[in-house]
Design a protein around this motif. Structure first.
Motif, PDB file in Angstrom:
ATOM      1  N   ASP A 127      43.955  37.171  30.722  1.00  0.00           N
ATOM      2  CA  ASP A 127      43.124  38.465  31.157  1.00  0.00           C
ATOM      3  C   ASP A 127      43.891  39.012  32.181  1.00  0.00           C
ATOM      4  O   ASP A 127      44.335  38.366  33.242  1.00  0.00           O
ATOM      5  CB  ASP A 127      41.630  38.010  31.683  1.00  0.00           C
ATOM      6  CG  ASP A 127      40.780  37.503  30.664  1.00  0.00           C
ATOM      7  OD1 ASP A 127      40.950  37.295  29.551  1.00  0.00           O
ATOM      8  OD2 ASP A 127      39.506  37.148  30.861  1.00  0.00           O
ATOM      9  N   ASP A 140      43.477  41.075  34.477  1.00  0.00           N
ATOM     10  CA  ASP A 140      42.855  41.827  35.470  1.00  0.00           C
ATOM     11  C   ASP A 140      43.972  42.029  36.590  1.00  0.00           C
ATOM     12  O   ASP A 140      44.494  40.904  37.063  1.00  0.00           O
ATOM     13  CB  ASP A 140      41.575  40.914  36.104  1.00  0.00           C
ATOM     14  CG  ASP A 140      40.728  40.319  34.877  1.00  0.00           C
ATOM     15  OD1 ASP A 140      40.886  40.705  33.781  1.00  0.00           O
ATOM     16  OD2 ASP A 140      39.722  39.852  35.398  1.00  0.00           O
ATOM     17  N   HIS A 184      40.193  44.447  26.573  1.00  0.00           N
ATOM     18  CA  HIS A 184      39.455  44.250  27.866  1.00  0.00           C
ATOM     19  C   HIS A 184      38.592  45.264  28.508  1.00  0.00           C
ATOM     20  O   HIS A 184      38.516  45.357  29.756  1.00  0.00           O
ATOM     21  CB  HIS A 184      40.334  43.163  28.774  1.00  0.00           C
ATOM     22  CG  HIS A 184      39.587  42.352  29.772  1.00  0.00           C
ATOM     23  ND1 HIS A 184      38.472  41.857  29.544  1.00  0.00           N
ATOM     24  CD2 HIS A 184      39.859  41.908  31.033  1.00  0.00           C
ATOM     25  CE1 HIS A 184      37.868  41.031  30.615  1.00  0.00           C
ATOM     26  NE2 HIS A 184      38.988  41.025  31.587  1.00  0.00           N
ATOM     27  N   HIS A 196      37.033  47.998  32.912  1.00  0.00           N
ATOM     28  CA  HIS A 196      36.853  46.555  33.692  1.00  0.00           C
ATOM     29  C   HIS A 196      35.561  46.782  34.427  1.00  0.00           C
ATOM     30  O   HIS A 196      35.518  46.295  35.639  1.00  0.00           O
ATOM     31  CB  HIS A 196      37.893  45.604  34.453  1.00  0.00           C
ATOM     32  CG  HIS A 196      37.869  44.416  34.389  1.00  0.00           C
ATOM     33  ND1 HIS A 196      37.216  43.865  35.518  1.00  0.00           N
ATOM     34  CD2 HIS A 196      38.110  43.406  33.360  1.00  0.00           C
ATOM     35  CE1 HIS A 196      37.380  42.383  35.357  1.00  0.00           C
ATOM     36  NE2 HIS A 196      37.885  42.335  34.146  1.00  0.00           N
ATOM     37  N   PRO A 247      34.338  42.330  30.639  1.00  0.00           N
ATOM     38  CA  PRO A 247      34.773  41.855  32.116  1.00  0.00           C
ATOM     39  C   PRO A 247      33.681  40.824  32.652  1.00  0.00           C
ATOM     40  O   PRO A 247      32.506  40.906  32.346  1.00  0.00           O
ATOM     41  CB  PRO A 247      34.445  43.239  32.932  1.00  0.00           C
ATOM     42  CG  PRO A 247      34.503  44.207  31.671  1.00  0.00           C
ATOM     43  CD  PRO A 247      33.878  43.692  30.433  1.00  0.00           C
ATOM     44  N   HIS A 268      43.937  33.748  33.811  1.00  0.00           N
ATOM     45  CA  HIS A 268      44.041  35.361  34.282  1.00  0.00           C
ATOM     46  C   HIS A 268      45.544  35.405  34.786  1.00  0.00           C
ATOM     47  O   HIS A 268      46.253  34.431  35.089  1.00  0.00           O
ATOM     48  CB  HIS A 268      43.182  35.356  35.389  1.00  0.00           C
ATOM     49  CG  HIS A 268      41.736  35.682  35.121  1.00  0.00           C
ATOM     50  ND1 HIS A 268      40.887  34.184  34.655  1.00  0.00           N
ATOM     51  CD2 HIS A 268      41.025  36.824  34.777  1.00  0.00           C
ATOM     52  CE1 HIS A 268      39.841  34.910  34.361  1.00  0.00           C
ATOM     53  NE2 HIS A 268      39.543  36.206  34.081  1.00  0.00           N
TER      54      HIS A 268
HETATM   55 ZN    ZN Z   1      38.563  40.370  33.249  1.00  0.00          ZN
END
Ligand code: ZN
Length: 304
Positions: free
Chosen positions: A9, A11, A83, A87, A124, A247
């Motif tokens: 992910d 992020d 994703h 988010h 998320p 992540h």
């Molecule tokens: Zn995420």
């Protein structure tokens, strides 16, 4: 069947500041996931000979450097999946139209950057609802990978949110209903509610171990170190799909430009080289147990 998929992910660093209720960062560290972590993850993938599935946030791709880096990785054969656009940790609290917009516009931003429409979706914060699954099914999304039926993680998240609240800060994170902890731990078609089996969309749950359902994901494995990661891997060997979720921050440490997270996240203190060694140890252990490494879209086809 013994398949393993490594997904990441993407992020970006400001998301972690939002989780902890901290003022958003500025400077190079704010883009460290795209500008630093992606290169390290790609190097890991080459060294271990495993493909990646990258879950990208659409709005991050308005930065040209981020879009270019992602396209480069897609061209090299990694899967890029959706994703959402922004988010939003409160995705499940939005109305159906806005949930749809977050999913469709996220997919369109990824298609514009990579030239390929994503077929997979991850929510998320692992938080989904029946409405989210309805929207995904309407949109023809091939698979979801958001459900994380992990009691220790759930308790830790609840405790962290309570602690942040006591200190007078406001986290953006949202806690799911505890009923979802009963969800299957292997690939399944969702029913209603989504943590039961049915004939709906294919869901590939985030990996937990057998027995106590310990979290088998990047944060736990990188904190455990190479020896601890090898031990935890023994607790998933035999599962038909090991859906290992990472992540971008798992390939970073606080020296990559975000010292503010040091006091808030244990994993920010672990040097990134040690984290990557732990992940390589997992791959090595699974390969020795006859696992094949695939992208999540390939795993979805195998389990469909
Ligand atoms: Zn995420």
């Amino acid at each position: 069947m013994r398949l393993c998929a490594l997904s990441v992910d993407l992020d970006e660093i400001p998301n972690y500041f939002a989780i902890h209720g901290l003022p958003l960062p500025v400077g190079a560290g704010a883009h460290a996931v795209y500008d630093v972590a992606l290169g390290r993850l790609d190097a890991l993938s080459r060294a271990c000979d495993v493909p990646l599935t990258l879950f990208a946030i659409g709005s991050d791709l308005s930065r040209a450097e981020a879009a270019q880096r992602l396209r480069h990785l897609a061209d090299r054969g990694h899967e890029v999946a959706n994703h959402t656009l922004d988010h939003r940790y409160d995705l499940t609290r939005l109305d159906r139209d806005e949930i749809g917009r977050q999913i469709v516009d996220g997919a369109s931003a990824i298609e514009a950057a990579t030239g390929r429409r994503p077929t997979g979706f991850r929510a998320p914060g692992y938080t989904v609802t029946d409405t989210v699954f309805d929207v995904l099914a309407d949109l023809g999304v091939a698979y979801g990978s958001s459900v994380f039926p992990c009691p220790p993680y759930y308790l830790a998240k609840a405790a962290a949110l309570a602690a942040i609240g006591i200190r007078g800060r406001q986290s953006r994170s949202v806690l799911d209903t505890p009923s979802m902890l009963r969800a299957p731990t292997r690939p399944y078609r969702v029913g209603r509610p989504y943590w039961t089996r049915g004939s709906g969309m294919l869901e590939l749950p985030i990996q937990v171990t057998r027995g106590p359902r310990l979290p088998f994901f990047g944060t736990a494995l990188t904190l455990a170190g190479p020896a601890g990661a090898r031990f935890l891997t023994q607790l998933v060997i035999g599962e038909p799909l090991v859906n290992l979720e990472l992540h971008g921050i798992d390939a970073l440490d606080a020296s990559d430009g975000f010292p503010e997270l040091l006091g808030h996240q244990l994993d920010a203190r672990v040097p990134h080289r040690r984290k990557l060694e732990a992940l390589a140890a997992v791959v090595e252990t699974l390969r020795a147990a006859d696992y094949s490494f695939v992208r999540l879209d390939e795993a979805a086809r195998a389990f469909a």
